[in-house]
Design a protein around this motif. Structure first.
Motif, PDB file in Angstrom:
ATOM      1  N   LEU A  78      39.476  28.487 -12.501  1.00 29.95           N
ATOM      2  CA  LEU A  78      38.683  29.558 -11.713  1.00 29.95           C
ATOM      3  C   LEU A  78      37.753  30.270 -12.503  1.00 29.95           C
ATOM      4  O   LEU A  78      36.467  30.525 -12.211  1.00 29.95           O
ATOM      5  N   ASN A  79      38.070  30.738 -13.884  1.00 33.46           N
ATOM      6  CA  ASN A  79      37.252  31.435 -14.813  1.00 33.46           C
ATOM      7  C   ASN A  79      36.042  30.795 -15.232  1.00 33.46           C
ATOM      8  O   ASN A  79      34.866  31.123 -15.542  1.00 33.46           O
ATOM      9  N   THR A  82      33.447  30.359 -12.601  1.00 34.05           N
ATOM     10  CA  THR A  82      32.872  31.689 -11.984  1.00 34.05           C
ATOM     11  C   THR A  82      31.905  31.882 -13.305  1.00 34.05           C
ATOM     12  O   THR A  82      30.893  32.391 -13.130  1.00 34.05           O
ATOM     13  N   ASP A 100      30.230  30.899  -1.917  1.00 34.91           N
ATOM     14  CA  ASP A 100      31.580  30.222  -2.446  1.00 34.91           C
ATOM     15  C   ASP A 100      31.819  29.346  -1.263  1.00 34.91           C
ATOM     16  O   ASP A 100      32.191  29.942  -0.249  1.00 34.91           O
ATOM     17  N   SER A 106      40.836  32.272  -2.946  1.00 30.93           N
ATOM     18  CA  SER A 106      40.364  32.514  -4.397  1.00 30.93           C
ATOM     19  C   SER A 106      39.866  33.915  -4.704  1.00 30.93           C
ATOM     20  O   SER A 106      39.053  34.336  -3.684  1.00 30.93           O
ATOM     21  N   ARG A 108      37.254  34.659  -6.294  1.00 29.27           N
ATOM     22  CA  ARG A 108      35.915  34.692  -6.933  1.00 29.27           C
ATOM     23  C   ARG A 108      35.075  35.417  -6.062  1.00 29.27           C
ATOM     24  O   ARG A 108      33.928  36.033  -6.683  1.00 29.27           O
ATOM     25  N   GLN A 111      35.214  39.149  -6.661  1.00 31.08           N
ATOM     26  CA  GLN A 111      34.978  39.541  -8.155  1.00 31.08           C
ATOM     27  C   GLN A 111      33.486  39.567  -8.399  1.00 31.08           C
ATOM     28  O   GLN A 111      32.814  40.413  -8.738  1.00 31.08           O
ATOM     29  N   LEU A 112      32.800  38.629  -7.643  1.00 31.39           N
ATOM     30  CA  LEU A 112      31.480  38.231  -8.010  1.00 31.39           C
ATOM     31  C   LEU A 112      30.660  39.521  -6.998  1.00 31.39           C
ATOM     32  O   LEU A 112      29.725  40.190  -7.622  1.00 31.39           O
ATOM     33  N   GLU A 123      31.383  33.674   1.561  1.00 33.73           N
ATOM     34  CA  GLU A 123      32.394  32.690   1.472  1.00 33.73           C
ATOM     35  C   GLU A 123      32.429  31.948   2.793  1.00 33.73           C
ATOM     36  O   GLU A 123      32.624  32.672   3.738  1.00 33.73           O
ATOM     37  N   SER A 174      28.788  27.643  -4.956  1.00 28.55           N
ATOM     38  CA  SER A 174      30.056  26.960  -5.723  1.00 28.55           C
ATOM     39  C   SER A 174      30.875  26.590  -4.917  1.00 28.55           C
ATOM     40  O   SER A 174      30.942  26.927  -3.848  1.00 28.55           O
ATOM     41  N   GLU A 176      35.089  25.200  -5.489  1.00 29.68           N
ATOM     42  CA  GLU A 176      36.107  24.660  -6.488  1.00 29.68           C
ATOM     43  C   GLU A 176      37.182  24.171  -5.692  1.00 29.68           C
ATOM     44  O   GLU A 176      37.608  24.514  -4.641  1.00 29.68           O
TER      45      GLU A 176
END
Ligand SMILES: C[S@@+](CC[C@H](N)C(=O)[O-])C[C@H]1O[C@@H](n2cnc3c(N)ncnc32)[C@H](O)[C@@H]1O
Length: 282
Positions: A78-79, A82, A100, A106, A108, A111-112, A123, A174, A176
């Motif tokens: 995850l980190n 990111t 994403d 997630s 992410r 947070q972004l 997303e 991204s 993941e």
């Protein structure tokens, strides 16, 4: 469009749901990952995004796993991804668009969106997942959903990403945990469709299970795979993954080992390199 392209991908089709985690193997995988993050990284975002069932299965998987390094991977991936998204951003860009895809539960995206208020963050995931994710975030009492975060729902095996985002171009996209579900030819096809949605010089960041690393993780991986759908995309070498992305049309491809990114970020180690991180630039 070929017949194959019109059919929902196996991860998006309804399949038996032994633990009540969701109709599709895609959603079940996302729920277990969310449960693991809530257990391992209990931030307001990851707690809001996990369900009781996902956390219970996550605890079961954690109890089965004898090697703590297997769990560090969840935090590291995850980190790590990111961080690679942040590094790919041009410091001078004014109108940033970050996407994403196969975002699951997630944290992410939120947070972004919180940390880069000038960026629009989108997303994309299957309809059930997007509906539940938005509802969980809006319901959380201690969270404010940023206005620069939005969602689109689609089965990306049926609908091209360009159609989903209505020809908007992204600085970074991204994904993941998506390539694991795709056969090699679908990894390339998906990557080409993503490339069409990137600005010139834009970056696609993903991960791909690495055969050698997966050998360490037999028990937990088998358990996860039974709930979340069989892994089709497992690569033998960094070179093989680079070739897939060059075939998809990317100009440069850099492959990172999760353990190296985690060490730079001072994340909990050791981290087993179950997968590679892939940074492909248009
Ligand atoms: C293993 S989960 C990873 C989720 C998230 N990125 C994370 O790290 O927690 C894979 C995600 O891909 C999504 N997915 C699978 N097939 C998809 C498809 N055909 N179209 C869109 N999303 C899909 C699933 O719903 C799920 O959220």
């Amino acid at each position: 469009m070929s017949e194959r392209q019109q059919t929902a991908y196996p991860t998006a089709q309804t399949s038996p749901d032994a633990f009540g985690l969701g109709r599709t193997s895609g959603q079940r995988g996302a729920e277990i990952l969310a449960g693991l993050r809530a257990e391992l990284l209990p931030s307001p975002e990851s707690l809001a995004l996990a369900r009781f069932g996902g956390r219970a299965i996550a605890r079961l998987a954690m109890a089965m796993e004898k090697n703590p390094a297997a769990l560090n991977f969840v935090v590291g991936r995850l980190n790590g991804i990111t961080e690679l998204v942040r590094r790919a951003l041009s410091p001078n860009a004014s109108k940033l668009l970050l996407m994403d895809i196969a975002a699951g539960f997630s944290p992410r995206g939120i947070q972004l969106a919180q940390s880069i208020p000038t960026a629009q963050v989108v997303e994309v995931d299957l309809p059930d997942v997007v509906r539940d994710k938005e509802a969980r975030l809006r319901r959380a009492r201690n969270l404010q959903v940023p206005t620069n975060l939005s969602w689109r729902s689609a089965d990306l095996a049926v609908t091209a990403l360009a159609q989903v985002v209505e020809k908007e171009s992204a600085d970074v996209i991204s994904a993941e945990g998506l390539n694991a579900y795709l056969a090699p030819e679908d990894i390339t096809r998906t990557a080409t469709r993503i490339l069409e949605c990137l600005k010139p010089g834009g970056t696609y960041i993903s991960d791909i299970p690495w055969a050698e690393g997966m050998d360490y993780a037999q028990q937990a991986t088998r358990f996860f795979s039974r709930q979340a759908g069989v892994y089709k995309g497992v690569i033998d070498s960094a070179e093989a993954m680079r070739d897939l992305m060059l075939t998809a049309g990317y100009k440069t491809v850099i492959i990172h080992k999760p353990s190296e990114v985690a060490a730079e970020l001072k994340l909990p180690t050791p981290i087993l390199d179950f997968s590679f991180f892939v940074v492909a630039q248009r």
